[in-house]
Design a protein around this motif. Sequence first.
Motif, PDB file in Angstrom:
ATOM      1  N   TRP A  75      24.560  30.951  38.688  1.00 50.76           N
ATOM      2  CA  TRP A  75      25.549  32.516  39.258  1.00 50.76           C
ATOM      3  C   TRP A  75      26.542  32.813  38.484  1.00 50.76           C
ATOM      4  O   TRP A  75      27.705  32.600  38.096  1.00 50.76           O
ATOM      5  CB  TRP A  75      25.869  31.739  41.176  1.00 50.76           C
ATOM      6  N   TYR A  76      26.791  33.878  39.087  1.00 42.39           N
ATOM      7  CA  TYR A  76      27.600  34.764  38.805  1.00 42.39           C
ATOM      8  C   TYR A  76      29.396  34.444  38.735  1.00 42.39           C
ATOM      9  O   TYR A  76      28.808  34.174  40.071  1.00 42.39           O
ATOM     10  CB  TYR A  76      27.880  36.380  38.785  1.00 42.39           C
ATOM     11  N   GLU A  77      30.666  33.844  37.658  1.00 40.88           N
ATOM     12  CA  GLU A  77      31.693  32.980  38.443  1.00 40.88           C
ATOM     13  C   GLU A  77      33.078  33.791  38.617  1.00 40.88           C
ATOM     14  O   GLU A  77      33.855  33.246  37.562  1.00 40.88           O
ATOM     15  CB  GLU A  77      31.288  31.603  37.766  1.00 40.88           C
ATOM     16  N   GLY A  78      32.127  35.009  37.833  1.00 39.37           N
ATOM     17  CA  GLY A  78      33.774  36.317  37.565  1.00 39.37           C
ATOM     18  C   GLY A  78      34.651  36.832  37.816  1.00 39.37           C
ATOM     19  O   GLY A  78      34.218  35.630  39.276  1.00 39.37           O
ATOM     20  N   GLY A  79      36.140  36.622  38.034  1.00 38.90           N
ATOM     21  CA  GLY A  79      36.792  37.403  39.076  1.00 38.90           C
ATOM     22  C   GLY A  79      36.648  38.830  39.999  1.00 38.90           C
ATOM     23  O   GLY A  79      37.120  38.261  40.521  1.00 38.90           O
ATOM     24  N   PHE A  80      36.036  39.395  38.715  1.00 36.33           N
ATOM     25  CA  PHE A  80      35.938  40.470  39.211  1.00 36.33           C
ATOM     26  C   PHE A  80      34.617  40.869  40.950  1.00 36.33           C
ATOM     27  O   PHE A  80      33.460  39.930  40.602  1.00 36.33           O
ATOM     28  CB  PHE A  80      34.453  41.812  38.847  1.00 36.33           C
ATOM     29  N   GLU A  81      35.291  41.250  41.700  1.00 33.63           N
ATOM     30  CA  GLU A  81      34.190  41.017  43.571  1.00 33.63           C
ATOM     31  C   GLU A  81      32.845  41.761  43.326  1.00 33.63           C
ATOM     32  O   GLU A  81      33.644  42.490  44.101  1.00 33.63           O
ATOM     33  CB  GLU A  81      35.388  41.071  44.605  1.00 33.63           C
ATOM     34  N   PHE A  82      31.838  41.665  43.470  1.00 28.04           N
ATOM     35  CA  PHE A  82      31.441  42.872  43.473  1.00 28.04           C
ATOM     36  C   PHE A  82      31.120  42.911  45.456  1.00 28.04           C
ATOM     37  O   PHE A  82      30.600  41.717  46.128  1.00 28.04           O
ATOM     38  CB  PHE A  82      29.465  42.016  42.869  1.00 28.04           C
ATOM     39  N   LYS A  83      30.651  44.281  45.104  1.00 23.89           N
ATOM     40  CA  LYS A  83      30.574  44.544  46.760  1.00 23.89           C
ATOM     41  C   LYS A  83      29.673  45.432  47.274  1.00 23.89           C
ATOM     42  O   LYS A  83      28.904  45.168  48.251  1.00 23.89           O
ATOM     43  CB  LYS A  83      31.743  45.785  47.104  1.00 23.89           C
ATOM     44  N   LYS A  84      28.982  45.435  46.329  1.00 27.09           N
ATOM     45  CA  LYS A  84      26.998  46.075  46.517  1.00 27.09           C
ATOM     46  C   LYS A  84      25.827  44.738  46.102  1.00 27.09           C
ATOM     47  O   LYS A  84      24.899  46.147  46.450  1.00 27.09           O
ATOM     48  CB  LYS A  84      26.990  47.360  45.978  1.00 27.09           C
ATOM     49  N   HIS A  85      26.387  44.015  46.037  1.00 29.73           N
ATOM     50  CA  HIS A  85      25.247  43.471  45.368  1.00 29.73           C
ATOM     51  C   HIS A  85      23.854  43.197  46.268  1.00 29.73           C
ATOM     52  O   HIS A  85      24.665  42.805  47.555  1.00 29.73           O
ATOM     53  CB  HIS A  85      25.358  42.053  44.373  1.00 29.73           C
TER      54      HIS A  85
END
Length: 891
Positions: free
Chosen positions: A765-775
């Motif tokens: 899974w993606y574990e970065g700091g940017f919070e994706f809103k549209k996935h």
Amino acid sequence: MNVTLKDYQQRVLDSLREYLRESVRTKSPRDTFEKMVKRSDGTFQQYFPVPMPELSGLPYVCLRVPTGGGKTLLASHAVGIAQKDFAQVDRSLVLWLVPSNTILDQTAKALSDNRHAYRRALEIGVGGPVEVLTIDEALRMSRATADGQTVVIVATIQSFRVEDTAGRKVYEDNGHLQAHFDGWPDAVLADLEKGSDGKPVRSLANVLRLRRPIVIVDEAHSARAELSFVTLARLRPACIVEFTATPATIYKPLEGRYPSNVLHRTSAAELKKAAMIKLPIRVFTRPPSQREQALAEAVTLRADLEKLALAEGQATGEYIRPILLIQAERVDDAEPLREQMVNDFKLPKDEIKISTGALDELKDIKDIAAANCPVRFIITVQKLKEGWDCPFAYVLCSLKETRSATAIEQIVGRVLRLPNVEFKQRAELNHAYVFSVSDSLPAVLAEFQQALEANGFTRAEAEEIVIPAATPSLALGSQPRTVSLDPKKDFDAALVKTNAPVLMGKVTFDTTTGDVKVLAPLTEDEKQALYVCFRTDTARQKAEAAVNEVAAIAEAFGAGKPRPATGYEKQESFIVPLLALRQGSLLWELGKTDLLERDWKLSEKDATLGDVEYSSKRPTGRLASLDVDDSGKVKANEVHETGTEDFVGKLHQQVWAIASDQNWTDEDLIQWLDQHIEHNDITAAESAVFLRKVIQGLKASRGLADVSALVLDRHRLRDAIARKIEQHRQAEHKIAFQELLGGALVVSAEKAVEFSKIIYDPSSWYEGGFEFKKHYFGKPGELKSSGEEYECAVFLDNLTEVKYWIRNLAKRPDSFRLQTATDYFYPDFLCLLQDGRRLVVEYKGKDRYDGIDAQEKRDVGAVWEGRSNGKCLFVMPTERNWAVICSKIGT
């Protein structure tokens, strides 16, 4: 037990096969590993070779599969892969290492049982007979046994420790093994361990050393601590393949501790999709003063689950008897606890078994899954018997306020496996349940999350898997909080109909019974959308109380502020049409089989193998040839070859000499090659003509009087011929592909991927700091938190014209894909635009953009777009040129 592999299991084995094949081709296990991991994970991972000069160049990799993922079945298949694709022999000696005598007994029994899936996987993989031995049996193994079939020796790590009694036997001189050492040249015998007389010790260890065993380490997370590389070096393995849930991560070379070379990782999502494990795990807590209540609730829940299991059985014919595992405070508490359960809950005593080490009542139960077995409760303290496995274990109740991490890890692993590896119609039977005694819910959740990490799940996965449950009653599958209202008096039917889609995935309405179920925390806008659905203040107040309770639980859990429901949770349609072929009323996806329709003849193709394609210089190393003289006595001679010695070359010469066959004719070799080269698209008659031309050409060009040299080198020859055939095949496929691109291809929703109907199962899974809103699925999978692809994902997420996007997963049967001349390609990103069009984005780095492969992908993408009547778009940006995406959309 089914021998058929799940998709994720096939991916594990495909990775191993590619690694071993490439290690043979490149002669560099290190480079092969680092390139494969960089390609799959996008990051560099250092390869740690076995730190022994004798094993320099030995392939040593780890396959990470969490608890419940079928490691032993995978290991059974791996034997054949290592034998055929690396050692390249028809039979081999395999050393199968396990961590304990209990696991040894279970493994040896299963591998010896002709009806068991593990045994069938072994036989299918090696393509011939298999003999399974324990160490005691191997100490009396005849040479005929070792020469005649693949031999698997199942042993514990301790068996090879000199200080252990069994270990001493492995290294001791043993007259029963004399025949194994007859006929070898002095140069080969010189590599064996010597006795005080200077002669090779006739030991099992030296037999292994002679035959270069394939080493399988099953349950390596338990075994590896005791498995020293010094010990392995004494056995001269051909390769080492570890299977574990928790790979070693510590690098302390002075202490002999090295990280595992993790080649492939399996995720919880992959196991869940394959119906291997029960997820999520729902956790209930009670304060220490309410131990009896926690136990009572666990007993009641188990009974409720059994009612559901009976209904499931009536509908499907599947037998399930849910079992409750109870962790008592102390060993002395086990018997009184059973008496309490008999007296207070009126339970039959024979339904309750104790397994505490000193008293193990499970050992007398032959089949705990049998319909006539009465067991429904098991009381333990530290752990259940090692190797004990029963998918019927659904509920865990821990009455210990202070628990050891090891005990929790052991017991949690027991409730993970899903019965019969099939999803149940009743959702509650797809979950596991935990009752815990503690004053702190967050502490309990953290404890069980750590236990899952110890069972091979990542921290992010564990946080998703272990969730707090509001009340220990069914239906638990969909109800953190439920409000019962009067549907006629309290509901505004029109507003319910209007707002239900907005709240989908978080709130459900039953307009018949009046039940309103709040499943997840709501945003302020979602709260208002819910509250306006009610006509009365009383109904609104009840709903508000439920919403607040769910939010409070989420806050205790650490879930943070409520998030909007994802497109997937709302079940919004996300359909991406595939490239298809239409013939009359028939419509099917364009695939590789369509490329095979082109008529071509292998027999008419060039069969010449030049020195680059098949070098006349054999792999370097020391070679011994074996023969039999007129008296019938085996004699041996060493053949000296010059050149730099390499591990793979030396290995092959040693094992091929053992397995060499005499007196093959040209037709014998042709038949063997035909059987060992995959060519389902080519008739046997065509392949036989081509193979005959190859053999005759090699004999003529290299001055060979017969095929004996080619027979000894047949595995390397097989690979060279297979590559030659594949070159001809791909050339024909390219022609067929270009013809198809100009043919009757269509893009239609009739043949499409509907992402609202699939289970998204990334390997990470993606574990970065940017919070994706549209996935579309909330969190993207298989995406790093930096780099050009990540930046592309961020750009798409911020693009106004994009409603949802998906990180497309490679090599999944339900992912979007497009056929090229060679294989499918899986574009990086799929977008559903606000205007209903679909945008497919394949990002290419500058170094790959101008390649033939990228151009072919652009060609097929353009055809897919062109046949969609303006409904689909394809773009391939490079060098962070996001403007081409905007241009394609038309902004």
